[in-house]
Design a protein around this motif. Structure first.
Motif, PDB file in Angstrom:
ATOM      1  N   GLY A  96       0.787  -1.227   0.059  1.00 26.64           N
ATOM      2  CA  GLY A  96       0.004  -0.032   0.070  1.00 26.64           C
ATOM      3  C   GLY A  96       0.833   1.187   0.017  1.00 26.64           C
ATOM      4  O   GLY A  96       2.049   0.959   0.304  1.00 26.64           O
ATOM      5  N   ALA A  98       0.636   5.756   0.897  1.00 26.69           N
ATOM      6  CA  ALA A  98      -0.189   6.578   1.823  1.00 26.69           C
ATOM      7  C   ALA A  98      -0.806   7.590   0.875  1.00 26.69           C
ATOM      8  O   ALA A  98      -1.879   8.081   1.232  1.00 26.69           O
ATOM      9  CB  ALA A  98       0.984   7.645   2.600  1.00 26.69           C
ATOM     10  N   GLY A  99      -0.372   7.934  -0.220  1.00 28.64           N
ATOM     11  CA  GLY A  99      -1.227   8.897  -0.982  1.00 28.64           C
ATOM     12  C   GLY A  99      -1.040  10.128  -0.446  1.00 28.64           C
ATOM     13  O   GLY A  99      -0.196  10.649   0.250  1.00 28.64           O
ATOM     14  N   THR A 115      -3.303   5.921  -5.640  1.00 26.06           N
ATOM     15  CA  THR A 115      -3.693   5.242  -4.583  1.00 26.06           C
ATOM     16  C   THR A 115      -4.609   4.239  -4.559  1.00 26.06           C
ATOM     17  O   THR A 115      -4.486   3.239  -3.934  1.00 26.06           O
ATOM     18  CB  THR A 115      -4.261   6.459  -3.744  1.00 26.06           C
ATOM     19  OG1 THR A 115      -3.481   7.555  -3.534  1.00 26.06           O
ATOM     20  CG2 THR A 115      -4.441   5.829  -2.174  1.00 26.06           C
ATOM     21  N   ASN A 119      -3.677   0.317  -3.547  1.00 27.68           N
ATOM     22  CA  ASN A 119      -4.228  -0.075  -2.477  1.00 27.68           C
ATOM     23  C   ASN A 119      -5.489  -1.033  -2.295  1.00 27.68           C
ATOM     24  O   ASN A 119      -5.946  -1.778  -1.384  1.00 27.68           O
ATOM     25  CB  ASN A 119      -4.756   1.100  -1.531  1.00 27.68           C
ATOM     26  CG  ASN A 119      -3.381   1.923  -1.197  1.00 27.68           C
ATOM     27  OD1 ASN A 119      -2.140   1.470  -1.286  1.00 27.68           O
ATOM     28  ND2 ASN A 119      -3.655   2.960  -0.216  1.00 27.68           N
ATOM     29  N   SER A 147      -6.766  -0.402   7.672  1.00 26.07           N
ATOM     30  CA  SER A 147      -6.257   0.851   8.434  1.00 26.07           C
ATOM     31  C   SER A 147      -7.379   1.385   9.321  1.00 26.07           C
ATOM     32  O   SER A 147      -8.481   1.325   8.733  1.00 26.07           O
ATOM     33  CB  SER A 147      -5.695   1.917   7.599  1.00 26.07           C
ATOM     34  OG  SER A 147      -5.553   2.941   8.246  1.00 26.07           O
ATOM     35  N   SER A 149      -8.060   4.177   9.235  1.00 27.14           N
ATOM     36  CA  SER A 149      -8.775   5.308   8.140  1.00 27.14           C
ATOM     37  C   SER A 149     -10.085   4.499   7.369  1.00 27.14           C
ATOM     38  O   SER A 149     -10.745   5.009   6.897  1.00 27.14           O
ATOM     39  CB  SER A 149      -7.561   5.662   7.183  1.00 27.14           C
ATOM     40  OG  SER A 149      -6.785   6.187   7.937  1.00 27.14           O
ATOM     41  N   ARG A 157      -7.094  13.352   3.580  1.00 29.41           N
ATOM     42  CA  ARG A 157      -6.548  12.010   3.121  1.00 29.41           C
ATOM     43  C   ARG A 157      -7.628  11.059   2.396  1.00 29.41           C
ATOM     44  O   ARG A 157      -7.741   9.911   2.592  1.00 29.41           O
ATOM     45  CB  ARG A 157      -5.937  11.258   4.226  1.00 29.41           C
ATOM     46  CG  ARG A 157      -4.916  11.931   5.148  1.00 29.41           C
ATOM     47  CD  ARG A 157      -3.571  11.943   4.325  1.00 29.41           C
ATOM     48  NE  ARG A 157      -3.207  10.528   3.965  1.00 29.41           N
ATOM     49  CZ  ARG A 157      -2.694   9.673   4.825  1.00 29.41           C
ATOM     50  NH1 ARG A 157      -2.368   9.796   6.089  1.00 29.41           N
ATOM     51  NH2 ARG A 157      -2.310   8.505   4.099  1.00 29.41           N
ATOM     52  N   TYR A 160      -6.779   7.697   0.419  1.00 30.76           N
ATOM     53  CA  TYR A 160      -6.177   6.625   1.265  1.00 30.76           C
ATOM     54  C   TYR A 160      -7.342   6.312   1.902  1.00 30.76           C
ATOM     55  O   TYR A 160      -7.539   4.945   2.230  1.00 30.76           O
ATOM     56  CB  TYR A 160      -5.088   7.324   2.134  1.00 30.76           C
ATOM     57  CG  TYR A 160      -4.529   6.280   3.329  1.00 30.76           C
ATOM     58  CD1 TYR A 160      -3.565   5.198   2.692  1.00 30.76           C
ATOM     59  CD2 TYR A 160      -4.975   6.063   4.442  1.00 30.76           C
ATOM     60  CE1 TYR A 160      -3.016   4.257   3.677  1.00 30.76           C
ATOM     61  CE2 TYR A 160      -4.462   5.040   5.556  1.00 30.76           C
ATOM     62  CZ  TYR A 160      -3.471   4.158   4.731  1.00 30.76           C
ATOM     63  OH  TYR A 160      -3.133   3.531   5.681  1.00 30.76           O
ATOM     64  N   THR A 161      -8.269   7.285   2.575  1.00 30.04           N
ATOM     65  CA  THR A 161      -9.369   6.720   3.489  1.00 30.04           C
ATOM     66  C   THR A 161     -10.225   5.864   2.856  1.00 30.04           C
ATOM     67  O   THR A 161     -10.688   4.975   3.065  1.00 30.04           O
ATOM     68  CB  THR A 161      -9.948   7.858   4.064  1.00 30.04           C
ATOM     69  OG1 THR A 161      -8.987   8.633   4.802  1.00 30.04           O
ATOM     70  CG2 THR A 161     -11.260   7.413   4.868  1.00 30.04           C
ATOM     71  N   SER A 163      -9.577   4.209   0.120  1.00 23.80           N
ATOM     72  CA  SER A 163      -9.057   3.127  -0.334  1.00 23.80           C
ATOM     73  C   SER A 163      -9.124   1.960   0.677  1.00 23.80           C
ATOM     74  O   SER A 163      -9.606   0.944   0.510  1.00 23.80           O
ATOM     75  CB  SER A 163      -7.683   3.181  -0.923  1.00 23.80           C
ATOM     76  OG  SER A 163      -6.522   3.537   0.067  1.00 23.80           O
ATOM     77  N   LYS A 164      -9.004   2.326   2.020  1.00 22.03           N
ATOM     78  CA  LYS A 164      -9.111   1.635   3.056  1.00 22.03           C
ATOM     79  C   LYS A 164     -10.412   0.965   3.352  1.00 22.03           C
ATOM     80  O   LYS A 164     -10.559  -0.100   3.866  1.00 22.03           O
ATOM     81  CB  LYS A 164      -8.209   1.991   4.388  1.00 22.03           C
ATOM     82  CG  LYS A 164      -6.502   2.195   4.030  1.00 22.03           C
ATOM     83  CD  LYS A 164      -6.014   0.805   3.808  1.00 22.03           C
ATOM     84  CE  LYS A 164      -4.394   0.950   3.390  1.00 22.03           C
ATOM     85  NZ  LYS A 164      -3.848  -0.442   3.091  1.00 22.03           N
TER      86      LYS A 164
END
Length: 265
Positions: A96, A98-99, A115, A119, A147, A149, A157, A160-161, A163-164
């Motif tokens: 993964g 962080a983006g 991202t 991810n 995560s 997140s 974010r 990233y958020t 994606s998680k």
């Protein structure tokens, strides 16, 4: 900490993406310590160092260069692992990025797509090519690294958020898809975990908020944690090993927090 019998994963084979550093490196080392053959999969040359370290400690590791954004690379890496060890029992989707850290209007489409490609789509690629082997295993396991997140918002974010959160949906659906063949599928949701990646994120948050590194760390990551501290990589690795073990035979479709108490749902 050793969450399982030291031989619980003996004669099983694990494929760990993003295995060259950080949480992935610790997962690879921990699974090997628990008796598994481990394919250390990543783009970095450091896969060879991790594999050599495992071998030096009496384990059995294979360094397989893998780019999760390239389907042919993934297919080849899975095939090499199966050829080397005779099968595949455990897939750990850890790779993964962080983006960007920026307000949504300042995030580029290219940053968003990169991202998501690493991810989420990367996780799909590895699972797609591992699935037939996991179905054939007597103890198939998929452990996806999501995560904190994936449970709560993290300002500035959005890629990233998102994606998680997608990882959690992927995990729950896949658990039902593979469950008839006895394959369990779970996600681990780490909190902010010590290492270079979180240090870079904290620095970016500090710049965005106009505060010091320590203030950003406290304000964004540790103030709302029951233990008031960052997570250690081996805490995450131990949870992965547990979910890969026989002790977790009937745990599936779950998203398990390792967050020092910053999320409880």
């Amino acid at each position: 900490m050793t969450p399982t019998d030291p031989e619980d994963l003996a004669d099983r084979t694990a494929f760990v993406t993003g295995g060259s550093q950080g949480i992935g490196r610790e997962i690879a080392r921990t699974l090997a310590r628990e008796g598994a053959n481990v394919a250390v999969a990543a783009r970095s040359d450091a896969i060879h160092d991790v594999a050599a370290e495992i071998d030096d400690r009496g384990g059995d590791a294979l360094a397989v260069r893998t780019d999760v954004t390239d389907e042919e690379s993934v297919r080849s890496a899975i095939e090499s692992t199966v050829e080397a060890f005779g099968g595949l029992d455990v897939l750990v989707n850890n790779a993964g990025i962080a983006g960007p850290t920026a307000p949504v209007e300042d995030v580029t489409v290219a940053e968003w797509e990169e991202t998501m490609d690493v991810n989420v789509t990367g996780m799909f690629r590895t699972t797609k090519h591992a699935a037939e082997h996991l179905r054939e295993s007597d103890a198939g396991r998929v452990v996806n690294i999501s995560s904190i997140s994936g449970k709560r918002p993290l300002e500035n974010r959005t890629p990233y958020t998102a994606s998680k959160m997608a990882v959690i949906g992927f995990t729950r659906t896949l658990a039902f898809e593979l469950g008839d063949d006895g394959v369990t599928v779970n996600a681990v949701c780490p909190g902010a975990t010590k290492g270079p990646r979180i240090e870079a994120v904290i620095e970016e948050q500090a710049a965005e908020l106009g505060v010091s590194y320590e203030e950003a760390k406290r304000r964004v990551f540790t103030d709302d944690a029951a233990l008031g501290e960052l997570v250690e990589p081996d805490d995450v690795a131990d949870m992965v090993a547990y979910l890969a073990s026989d002790a977790a035979d009937h745990i599936t479709a779950q998203d398990v927090n390792v967050t020092a108490g910053s999320v409880w749902y």
